[in-house]
Design a protein around this motif. Structure first.
Motif, PDB file in Angstrom:
ATOM      1  N   ASN A 409       0.822  -1.206   0.000  1.00 23.49           N
ATOM      2  CA  ASN A 409       0.000   0.000   0.000  1.00 23.49           C
ATOM      3  C   ASN A 409       0.857   1.258   0.000  1.00 23.49           C
ATOM      4  OD1 ASN A 409      -3.182  -0.217   0.448  1.00 23.49           O
ATOM      5  ND2 ASN A 409      -2.221  -2.027   1.325  1.00 23.49           N
ATOM      6  N   ILE A 410       1.934   1.231   0.775  1.00 22.88           N
ATOM      7  CA  ILE A 410       2.833   2.389   0.799  1.00 22.88           C
ATOM      8  C   ILE A 410       3.506   2.545  -0.558  1.00 22.88           C
ATOM      9  CG2 ILE A 410       4.922   3.337   1.859  1.00 22.88           C
ATOM     10  CD1 ILE A 410       4.065   1.885   4.458  1.00 22.88           C
ATOM     11  N   LEU A 411       3.958   1.427  -1.149  1.00 26.69           N
ATOM     12  CA  LEU A 411       4.548   1.465  -2.485  1.00 26.69           C
ATOM     13  C   LEU A 411       3.525   1.949  -3.505  1.00 26.69           C
ATOM     14  CD1 LEU A 411       6.805   0.845  -4.514  1.00 26.69           C
ATOM     15  CD2 LEU A 411       6.000  -1.545  -4.557  1.00 26.69           C
ATOM     16  N   GLY A 412       2.280   1.466  -3.371  1.00 22.58           N
ATOM     17  CA  GLY A 412       1.218   1.899  -4.280  1.00 22.58           C
ATOM     18  C   GLY A 412       0.960   3.391  -4.188  1.00 22.58           C
ATOM     19  N   GLY A 413       1.037   3.934  -2.968  1.00 23.67           N
ATOM     20  CA  GLY A 413       0.880   5.375  -2.787  1.00 23.67           C
ATOM     21  C   GLY A 413       2.005   6.144  -3.455  1.00 23.67           C
ATOM     22  N   PHE A 414       3.225   5.608  -3.354  1.00 21.57           N
ATOM     23  CA  PHE A 414       4.373   6.256  -4.005  1.00 21.57           C
ATOM     24  C   PHE A 414       4.202   6.248  -5.531  1.00 21.57           C
ATOM     25  CE2 PHE A 414       8.511   5.742  -6.109  1.00 21.57           C
ATOM     26  CZ  PHE A 414       9.109   6.947  -5.756  1.00 21.57           C
ATOM     27  N   ILE A 415       3.718   5.123  -6.073  1.00 24.79           N
ATOM     28  CA  ILE A 415       3.501   5.028  -7.527  1.00 24.79           C
ATOM     29  C   ILE A 415       2.460   6.067  -7.967  1.00 24.79           C
ATOM     30  CG2 ILE A 415       2.567   3.558  -9.366  1.00 24.79           C
ATOM     31  CD1 ILE A 415       3.739   1.154  -7.810  1.00 24.79           C
ATOM     32  N   ALA A 416       1.336   6.114  -7.236  1.00 21.79           N
ATOM     33  CA  ALA A 416       0.270   7.054  -7.594  1.00 21.79           C
ATOM     34  C   ALA A 416       0.702   8.506  -7.423  1.00 21.79           C
ATOM     35  CB  ALA A 416      -0.971   6.772  -6.746  1.00 21.79           C
ATOM     36  N   SER A 417       1.649   8.736  -6.504  1.00 20.28           N
ATOM     37  CA  SER A 417       2.107  10.113  -6.278  1.00 20.28           C
ATOM     38  C   SER A 417       2.861  10.669  -7.484  1.00 20.28           C
ATOM     39  CB  SER A 417       3.008  10.174  -5.032  1.00 20.28           C
ATOM     40  OG  SER A 417       4.257   9.560  -5.267  1.00 20.28           O
ATOM     41  N   ASN A 418       3.288   9.773  -8.381  1.00 17.14           N
ATOM     42  CA  ASN A 418       3.999  10.210  -9.590  1.00 17.14           C
ATOM     43  C   ASN A 418       3.074  10.304 -10.800  1.00 17.14           C
ATOM     44  OD1 ASN A 418       7.063  10.346  -8.969  1.00 17.14           O
ATOM     45  ND2 ASN A 418       6.392   8.458  -7.986  1.00 17.14           N
ATOM     46  N   LEU A 419       1.763  10.267 -10.541  1.00 17.33           N
ATOM     47  CA  LEU A 419       0.787  10.296 -11.628  1.00 17.33           C
ATOM     48  C   LEU A 419       0.937  11.553 -12.482  1.00 17.33           C
ATOM     49  CD1 LEU A 419      -1.629   8.561 -12.637  1.00 17.33           C
ATOM     50  CD2 LEU A 419      -3.121  10.056 -11.308  1.00 17.33           C
ATOM     51  N   GLU A 420       1.133  12.691 -11.830  1.00 17.24           N
ATOM     52  CA  GLU A 420       1.269  13.950 -12.567  1.00 17.24           C
ATOM     53  C   GLU A 420       2.620  14.044 -13.270  1.00 17.24           C
ATOM     54  OE1 GLU A 420      -1.552  17.132 -10.209  1.00 17.24           O
ATOM     55  OE2 GLU A 420       0.432  16.720  -9.386  1.00 17.24           O
ATOM     56  N   SER A 421       3.657  13.505 -12.641  1.00 19.39           N
ATOM     57  CA  SER A 421       5.005  13.606 -13.219  1.00 19.39           C
ATOM     58  C   SER A 421       5.150  12.760 -14.476  1.00 19.39           C
ATOM     59  CB  SER A 421       6.049  13.172 -12.181  1.00 19.39           C
ATOM     60  OG  SER A 421       5.962  13.962 -11.026  1.00 19.39           O
ATOM     61  N   PHE A 422       4.692  11.498 -14.403  1.00 19.17           N
ATOM     62  CA  PHE A 422       4.888  10.560 -15.510  1.00 19.17           C
ATOM     63  C   PHE A 422       3.678  10.460 -16.433  1.00 19.17           C
ATOM     64  CE2 PHE A 422       7.934   9.146 -12.317  1.00 19.17           C
ATOM     65  CZ  PHE A 422       9.072   8.973 -13.084  1.00 19.17           C
ATOM     66  N   GLY A 423       2.485  10.770 -15.920  1.00 15.93           N
ATOM     67  CA  GLY A 423       1.277  10.637 -16.704  1.00 15.93           C
ATOM     68  C   GLY A 423       0.616   9.280 -16.479  1.00 15.93           C
ATOM     69  N   ALA A 424      -0.706   9.239 -16.623  1.00 13.41           N
ATOM     70  CA  ALA A 424      -1.471   8.026 -16.346  1.00 13.41           C
ATOM     71  C   ALA A 424      -1.037   6.866 -17.239  1.00 13.41           C
ATOM     72  CB  ALA A 424      -2.968   8.301 -16.517  1.00 13.41           C
ATOM     73  N   LYS A 425      -0.811   7.147 -18.521  1.00 14.14           N
ATOM     74  CA  LYS A 425      -0.460   6.078 -19.462  1.00 14.14           C
ATOM     75  C   LYS A 425       0.822   5.362 -19.033  1.00 14.14           C
ATOM     76  CE  LYS A 425       0.894   5.291 -24.279  1.00 14.14           C
ATOM     77  NZ  LYS A 425       1.183   5.939 -25.575  1.00 14.14           N
ATOM     78  N   ASP A 426       1.847   6.124 -18.690  1.00 15.96           N
ATOM     79  CA  ASP A 426       3.131   5.524 -18.310  1.00 15.96           C
ATOM     80  C   ASP A 426       3.024   4.769 -16.986  1.00 15.96           C
ATOM     81  OD1 ASP A 426       4.317   6.477 -20.585  1.00 15.96           O
ATOM     82  OD2 ASP A 426       5.191   8.246 -19.632  1.00 15.96           O
TER      83      ASP A 426
END
Length: 454
Positions: A409-426
């Motif tokens: 869950n913590i890792l998942g939060g870190f991944i989602a926190s980069n949604l704006e940086s990398f974009g949803a597709k990536d």
């Protein structure tokens, strides 16, 4: 056989009424948890003017990941305190009361203070409640009772009923009934009323438990560890037990990546649903949180089907599929689900300035694949730990297995926190590739791991 013996045997086949009391208690607790969770990322990232807290998507996703992650660590402490001091039934009441206060804090205290205090109380309360209600279910039945597996299946349904209705009710309150709209656009959400509904659900569960517990659970001892001399097994682990323990750690490492993807349901998938999905159906805008009810709907539909599949596989001449194979299939299926989301983002075009919004069917199909993967992995994993963990390490290894979900869950939060940086597709493509590749690796290692488990 005498008539009295027939009656006695028939009675033994029925489940005690205490099971259904625990079913409804757990159902309302899960209503509280999933109701609050379905709104959390929206509450964190919606602007202050619209009734949210105005965090960036990056910060909001990290807060969400840390919250959901720590709810899997505190049960280790809560279980220990119940064993040593409180007993299971009292711990359930204490945990439930703390969670009620946590939800009421989210409802009544606006701003960052209310958020962090409320989430902290929910994490602490969950630690007391979650491990001990499951323990009491087990205590309803004597050792070796064949009804126990069936009992936990019924209990698990309570979890899914609660997680099904919670996003619907809380989302309706926050995004429709108590939301202020101008020309069809939401000007201000009614998040606090969703949190209030979660608190009311928890209160109902606690009232039911406190009132009926003496009648239906009175025969269950409020077990605490007695301060007596205990025979401590000092013999070292056998070679076979060591191999089994190592196999649990190996599989737990793979499982972390599965749950990190699966738990995007409350973060990146929710953000995609809010910003980039066409949710208009027959003139009504479907609340974002309603889409989180898809997983429990699919669980309730698919669980009986999977139960039959596993039963048939177990009874075929070639034997059942190996546990690592089933878990590898689960990871690959989850990866396929996120590959669907890659196509969903392509259908939108530029996510910053979308040409058109994506169809809700993309999310429906993704949740179907995610749930299918869950049913291949989650119950199989829990069953595996109970079967192969060395007796003197059983509780510790189960705690580690569940804690791996907290790490995820913590890792998942870190991944989602980069949604704006990398974009949803990536982000979705990365999750898809990692899960499919690791699923393939697990398939290749399945024979070796299976030998270690035997």
């Amino acid at each position: 056989m005498e008539k009295t013996d027939v009656i006695r045997n028939n009675t033994k086949m029925k489940h005690p009424p205490g099971l259904y009391l625990l079913f409804f208690t757990e159902m309302w607790e899960r209503f509280s948890y999933y109701g609050m969770r379905s709104l959390l990322i929206l509450y964190l990232t919606t602007s202050f003017v619209q009734g949210g807290l105005g965090f960036s998507v990056s910060t909001g996703a990290m807060i969400y990941g840390l919250y959901t992650g720590f709810t899997y660590f505190t049960p280790i402490i809560g279980g220990f305190l119940a064993d040593r001091f409180l007993g299971q039934k009292l711990a359930i009441v204490v945990g439930g009361a703390i969670m009620v206060v946590g939800n009421l804090v989210l409802f009544g205290i606006p701003g960052h203070i209310g958020l962090f205090l409320g989430l902290a109380l929910l994490i602490i309360g969950n630690g007391f409640f979650k491990p001990n209600i499951s323990t009491v279910v087990g205590q309803l039945y004597p050792e070796g009772d064949k009804r126990k597996d069936s009992a936990f299946t019924i209990f698990y349904m309570g979890i899914n009923v609660g997680s099904l209705i919670a996003p619907i009710i809380c989302g309706l309150l926050a995004e429709n009934i108590f939301a202020e709209k101008v020309n069809g656009a939401i000007v201000q959400y009614g998040f606090k009323y969703g949190f209030l509904a979660a608190a009311i659900g928890m209160i109902l569960g606690q009232i039911i438990f406190v009132i009926f517990s003496p009648k239906y659970l009175g025969h269950i001892e409020n077990k605490k560890v007695e301060k007596k001399e205990k025979v401590v097994e000092k013999k070292p682990l056998t070679k076979q037990e060591k191999r089994r323990t190592i196999s649990i750690f190996i599989l737990a490492a793979f499982v972390i990546f599965f749950w990190a993807g699966f738990e995007q349901a409350g973060s990146s998938l929710t953000m995609f649903a809010e910003k980039l999905t066409n949710r208009n159906v027959l003139g009504m805008t479907i609340p974002v949180s309603w889409l989180q009810s898809l997983n429990p709907v699919f669980v309730l539909i698919l669980s009986p089907i999977f139960a039959k599949i596993w039963f048939k596989l177990a009874n075929r001449e070639k034997g059942d599929l190996k546990v690592p194979v089933k878990m590898a299939i689960g990871m690959i299926v989850l990866g396929i689900g996120f590959l669907v989301m890659v196509f969903a983002t392509i259908s939108v075009g530029n996510t910053e300035n979308p040409v058109a919004k994506a169809s809700m069917w993309w999310l429906v199909i993704t949740y179907f694949f995610n749930t299918t993967g869950e049913l291949c992995l989650s119950p199989i994993g829990l069953s595996m730990v109970t079967k192969i963990a060395p007796a003197k390490l059983a509780s510790l290894l189960m705690g580690i297995w569940l804690a791996s979900t907290g790490v995820a869950n913590i890792l998942g939060g870190f991944i989602a926190s980069n949604l704006e940086s990398f974009g949803a597709k990536d982000i979705f493509l990365m999750i898809s590739i990692v899960c499919i590749v690791l699923g393939g690796v697990l398939l290749l290692l399945s024979n070796k791991i299976s030998k270690m488990m035997e």
